[in-house]
Design a protein around this motif. Structure first.
Motif, short mmCIF file in Angstrom:
data_model
loop_
_atom_site.label_atom_id
_atom_site.label_comp_id
_atom_site.label_asym_id
_atom_site.label_seq_id
_atom_site.Cartn_x
_atom_site.Cartn_y
_atom_site.Cartn_z
N ARG A 182 -5.09 -28.57 32.51
CA ARG A 182 -4.97 -27.27 31.84
C ARG A 182 -5.90 -27.21 30.64
O ARG A 182 -6.21 -28.23 30.02
CB ARG A 182 -3.52 -27.05 31.37
N SER A 183 -6.33 -26.00 30.29
CA SER A 183 -7.20 -25.83 29.12
C SER A 183 -6.39 -26.06 27.84
O SER A 183 -5.22 -25.67 27.76
CB SER A 183 -7.79 -24.42 29.10
N THR A 184 -7.01 -26.69 26.86
CA THR A 184 -6.31 -26.93 25.59
C THR A 184 -5.96 -25.62 24.90
O THR A 184 -5.05 -25.59 24.07
CB THR A 184 -7.19 -27.79 24.65
N SER A 185 -6.67 -24.54 25.23
CA SER A 185 -6.39 -23.24 24.60
C SER A 185 -5.02 -22.70 25.00
O SER A 185 -4.48 -21.82 24.35
CB SER A 185 -7.47 -22.22 24.97
N GLU A 186 -4.43 -23.24 26.08
CA GLU A 186 -3.12 -22.79 26.54
C GLU A 186 -1.98 -23.41 25.73
O GLU A 186 -0.82 -23.01 25.86
CB GLU A 186 -2.93 -23.14 28.02
N PHE A 187 -2.30 -24.39 24.89
CA PHE A 187 -1.26 -25.12 24.17
C PHE A 187 -1.17 -24.66 22.73
O PHE A 187 -2.14 -24.19 22.14
CB PHE A 187 -1.56 -26.63 24.20
N SER A 188 0.02 -24.83 22.15
CA SER A 188 0.24 -24.48 20.75
C SER A 188 -0.50 -25.47 19.86
O SER A 188 -0.97 -26.52 20.30
CB SER A 188 1.73 -24.52 20.42
N GLY A 189 -0.57 -25.14 18.57
CA GLY A 189 -1.24 -26.01 17.61
C GLY A 189 -0.63 -27.40 17.57
O GLY A 189 -1.33 -28.41 17.46
#
Length: 644
Positions: A159-166
């Motif tokens: 999965r892209s890291t942009s899909e995860f919260s900070g």
């Protein structure tokens, strides 16, 4: 490894560090402690080379590598989780490309007796050995173990890291840092974004795989389990204790008592000197003695002590209004987001006066269930709040509801009632709003400061059901002590979502575990729950190793049952099985190490270097050895967790 000599840091007219000196040695495990604002994060940044001191020297020996994890950082969001974590191995990729280039050159050359050809072979051999020693043949397995330990699933890797919260992206940064295996690891509040299981994995990593470590954390259990040396920063100086945090607390208490006695003696001497000066100031016959006393007074180095002893400050909740016997009842509760199930078939009853914890990995539904109770989101099933239940709710977004035009003091003064009104400034000081900070406008506060202020407001409100979602994230140890003491005395019902084991210890009497779409009830405190989980995992290990027994048998234990008294015999049997498994694993490690050594000898020859098949065999052996070492570590830690 790192030598700090007469380090000085000044901001304007304020001295943060005053000529402090200490040394970080190999395999040191150091907890850096002190009040908020004492300079802990500043010191880490200086050691990481990101900030220059006003004076002094930071000496770093040889090729010592340093890894630094700050509390906040800019996080990339374009790559997959795996690709971002692989950036920790960029040095291996460069070596691998160089090895491939040398291999191609060797294949095309025919001048086997020339000096250049032999230099090429030597370079290839040396680089291959470096590559192997750096873990170049099994880094993917190490990467996956680390990401899994920090809470990611196999499905998350692509999965892209942009899909995860900070918070989850900070875990990726932590994974990259651990995978690089620096000589010195600097960690600033590493547990803020981790759940209990990930914190325990990180503890094991630091204990078994890390080199030197210096860390800042407000999680007492974490620093007790990971450090053996404590450096305290206080009033510009450092105090170096060669003991773990729990022992440091006792030694510091003794030092503070000595400091107080010295302070009182000095104040008495100063008062006597000032009295003499004032009494004989205008007598000519005493002029010489007066001037001498004035000079003595000017030369005295004033002893300073902590302004506030947190143990003396106790906060008491207003009496909880009477409520029904069952403040919260869930029947067949479920929450779905489209096709994604957060949890389902949840049944539980929280009794009046219960103090319960919601625990589990991040993303398993703890905060979601809280929002269901608060009526903020819809759900399936039935959720009933008891008669005359009045809820006090704390979550990070509660800070957004504060009136920005008011000062910190006025915000609390508006809700304070009775005796607590005389202690507002002490209370604010305990939550890091001492001195001039209490006169700040809410509009200029940081996110963490607003969260602390919202917490104080909540503590003064008359409620009978308190729901706290990660209440300790922005609190230092003193503030947590004040909050925990108040919650223990709270006569209402408490639901707390937290990963802080020390904070939960002695506070809650029931634990709800969130995982795999289910919510399981466990009676007892947090450490009883964790010990029971460890026993269950050992039972699962026994069933996996015993032929003919189904693995599902380990799940037949009633979720809310305690371990029976007859468990000691069963536990002893588990210990014997585990000790045998450890011995078997140690023999397998010895066999694999011997095989790896033999293969390395063959690879160091010109014939072996040119044999591509040997590299595949070597990679397989190294991967098996790494897996055996991991298995031995897990078995040993499980054995240490049992008695006798």
């Amino acid at each position: 490894m790192i030598s700090i000599e007469r380090l000085t840091v000044e901001f304007g007219g304020f001295t943060l560090f005053d000529a402090v000196s200490f040394v970080i040695n190999k395999k040191d495990r150091i907890a850096l402690v002190g009040k908020n604002g004492a300079g802990k994060s500043t010191l880490l940044r200086i050691l990481a080379g990101l900030q220059r001191p006003s004076g002094g020297v930071v000496g770093i020996s040889g090729e010592t590598t340093i890894g630094y994890l700050p509390q906040q950082m800019e996080l990339p969001g374009e790559r997959t989780v795996r690709a971002e974590a692989e950036r920790a191995f960029e040095h291996l990729h460069r070596m691998e490309n160089e090895i491939n280039r040398l291999n191609e050159a060797l294949v095309t050359r025919t001048d086997y007796e020339s000096e250049d050809f032999h230099k090429l072979i030597d370079r290839m051999t040396s680089l291959s050995e470096q590559f192997q020693m750096a873990g170049g043949l099994n880094y993917q397995a190490e990467l996956e173990r680390t990401l899994t330990g920090l809470g990611f699933t196999q499905e998350d890797f692509e999965r892209s890291t942009s899909e995860f919260s900070g918070g989850w992206r900070m875990r990726i940064e932590l994974a990259k840092l651990l995978l690089r295996r620096p000589d010195v690891l600097l960690l600033d509040e590493p547990t803020n974004h981790l759940d209990i299981e990930s914190i325990q994995w990180l503890e094991m990593f630091i204990a078994t795989r890390a080199n030197a470590v210096m860390l800042v954390s407000h999680d007492r259990a974490f620093i007790n389990n990971t450090t053996q040396r404590t450096i305290e920063i206080e009033l510009g100086k450092i105090y170096d204790y060669k003991v773990k945090y729990a022992d440091y607390v006792e030694l510091r208490k003794e030092r503070r008592e000595q400091q107080l006695r010295a302070y009182e003696n000095q104040q008495k001497k100063i008062a006597e000197t000032e009295e003499f000066i004032e009494r004989f100031r205008y007598k000519a016959t005493k002029a010489v003695q007066v001037q001498s006393r004035i000079k003595q007074l000017a030369k005295i180095e004033r002893i300073e002590v902590d302004e506030l002893d947190a143990t003396r400050l106790r906060l008491k909740f207003p009496p909880a209004p009477h409520s029904g016997a069952y403040p919260v009842i869930a029947e067949g509760l479920a929450k779905w987001y489209g096709e994604h199930r957060v949890f389902s078939d949840v049944d539980f009853t929280i009794h009046r006066g219960d103090k319960v914890a919601f625990v589990g990995k991040n993303g398993e539904g703890k905060s979601t269930l809280v929002k269901c109770i608060m009526g903020e989101i819809d759900y399936r099933g039935r959720l009933t709040l008891g008669y005359q239940v009045k809820i006090g709710y704390f979550a990070q977004n509660q800070a957004e509801l504060l009136d920005e035009s008011k000062t910190v003091f006025d915000t609390i003064d508006d809700v304070a009632q009775g005796e607590v009104r005389t202690k507002i400034r002490d209370l604010l000081g305990a939550f890091m709003f001492g001195g001039e900070a209490s006169d700040k406008k809410v509009s200029v506060l940081s996110g963490g400061e607003r969260s602390r202020l919202a917490m104080i407001r909540l503590l003064l409100a008359p409620v009978n059901l308190l729901i706290l979602d990660e209440p300790t994230n922005h609190l230092d140890m003193r503030s947590k002590d004040v909050l925990k003491s108040a919650l223990r005395d709270f006569d209402g019902t408490l639901i707390v979502v937290s990963h802080d084991r020390e904070f939960l210890d002695g506070l809650v009497d029931k634990v709800y575990e969130f995982g795999h779409g289910q919510v399981r009830e466990h009676l007892g405190g947090i450490y009883e729950f964790l010990e029971r989980k460890k026993i269950e995992s050992l039972q699962a290990l026994e069933y996996r190793t015993a032929p003919g027994k189904p693995p599902e048998a380990s799940l037949s234990v009633s979720p809310s049952s305690r371990l029976p008294h007859g468990t000691q015999k069963e536990q002893n049997r588990l210990i014997r099985r585990l000790e045998k498994a450890i011995a078997d694993t140690e023999r397998e490690i010895a066999r694999l190490e011997h095989a790896v050594a033999e293969l390395e000898t063959r690879l160091s020859t010109p014939e072996g270097t040119a044999d591509v098949a040997l590299y595949g065999e070597y990679e397989t052996l190294k991967r098996a050895l790494s897996g055996a070492m991991d298995q031995w570590t897990e078995q040993t830690l499980e054995r240490e967790g049992l008695s006798p």
